[in-house]
Design a protein around this motif. Structure first.
Motif, mmCIF file in Angstrom:
data_model
loop_
_atom_site.group_PDB
_atom_site.id
_atom_site.type_symbol
_atom_site.label_atom_id
_atom_site.label_comp_id
_atom_site.label_asym_id
_atom_site.label_seq_id
_atom_site.Cartn_x
_atom_site.Cartn_y
_atom_site.Cartn_z
ATOM 1 N N ARG A 1 26.679 31.849 16.109
ATOM 2 C CA ARG A 1 25.690 30.771 16.187
ATOM 3 C C ARG A 1 26.312 29.519 16.788
ATOM 4 N N HIS A 2 27.540 29.231 16.397
ATOM 5 C CA HIS A 2 28.218 28.042 16.904
ATOM 6 C C HIS A 2 28.446 28.162 18.411
ATOM 7 N N GLU A 3 28.828 29.330 18.878
ATOM 8 C CA GLU A 3 29.075 29.541 20.304
ATOM 9 C C GLU A 3 27.773 29.554 21.101
ATOM 10 N N ALA A 4 26.671 29.937 20.474
ATOM 11 C CA ALA A 4 25.403 30.034 21.180
ATOM 12 C C ALA A 4 24.707 28.685 21.318
ATOM 13 N N ARG A 5 25.153 27.694 20.559
ATOM 14 C CA ARG A 5 24.514 26.383 20.636
ATOM 15 C C ARG A 5 24.742 25.750 21.994
ATOM 16 N N LEU B 1 30.810 40.820 3.067
ATOM 17 C CA LEU B 1 29.883 39.695 3.186
ATOM 18 C C LEU B 1 30.571 38.476 3.788
ATOM 19 N N TRP B 2 31.788 38.202 3.371
ATOM 20 C CA TRP B 2 32.529 37.060 3.902
ATOM 21 C C TRP B 2 32.767 37.225 5.403
ATOM 22 N N ARG B 3 33.174 38.425 5.810
ATOM 23 C CA ARG B 3 33.413 38.675 7.244
ATOM 24 C C ARG B 3 32.131 38.558 8.044
ATOM 25 N N THR B 4 31.026 39.082 7.509
ATOM 26 C CA THR B 4 29.755 39.032 8.216
ATOM 27 C C THR B 4 29.287 37.592 8.377
ATOM 28 N N ARG B 5 29.388 36.793 7.313
ATOM 29 C CA ARG B 5 28.994 35.383 7.411
ATOM 30 C C ARG B 5 29.844 34.645 8.432
ATOM 31 N N ARG B 6 31.139 34.920 8.436
ATOM 32 C CA ARG B 6 32.035 34.249 9.376
ATOM 33 C C ARG B 6 31.693 34.618 10.823
ATOM 34 N N ILE B 7 31.429 35.891 11.061
ATOM 35 C CA ILE B 7 31.085 36.340 12.413
ATOM 36 C C ILE B 7 29.758 35.734 12.857
ATOM 37 N N LEU B 8 28.767 35.722 11.957
ATOM 38 C CA LEU B 8 27.468 35.159 12.308
ATOM 39 C C LEU B 8 27.546 33.662 12.565
ATOM 40 N N SER B 9 28.277 32.941 11.748
ATOM 41 C CA SER B 9 28.371 31.498 11.960
ATOM 42 C C SER B 9 29.131 31.195 13.249
#
Length: 56
Positions: free
Chosen positions: A36-40, A25-33
């Protein structure tokens, strides 16, 4: 097999599964955030012409 030993083994397996789930879960949240940060796209704000005329 002794019941206490069997219970200990099952509890150990459950503990390992919980730790693995937390790590995943920690790895998935980190990858998703990160994605999202790069897509902004930076937001560009333009002031209306009436505001720029008042400022000058």
């Amino acid at each position: 097999m002794d019941q206490t030993l069997e219970l200990s083994v099952w509890l150990g397996i459950a503990g390992v599964a919980l730790v693995c789930a937390r790590i995943l879960l920690w790895r998935t949240r980190r990858i998703l955030s990160r994605s999202r940060h790069e897509a902004r796209v930076p937001e560009v704000r333009h002031a209306p012409a009436s505001v720029t005329k008042l400022a000058s």
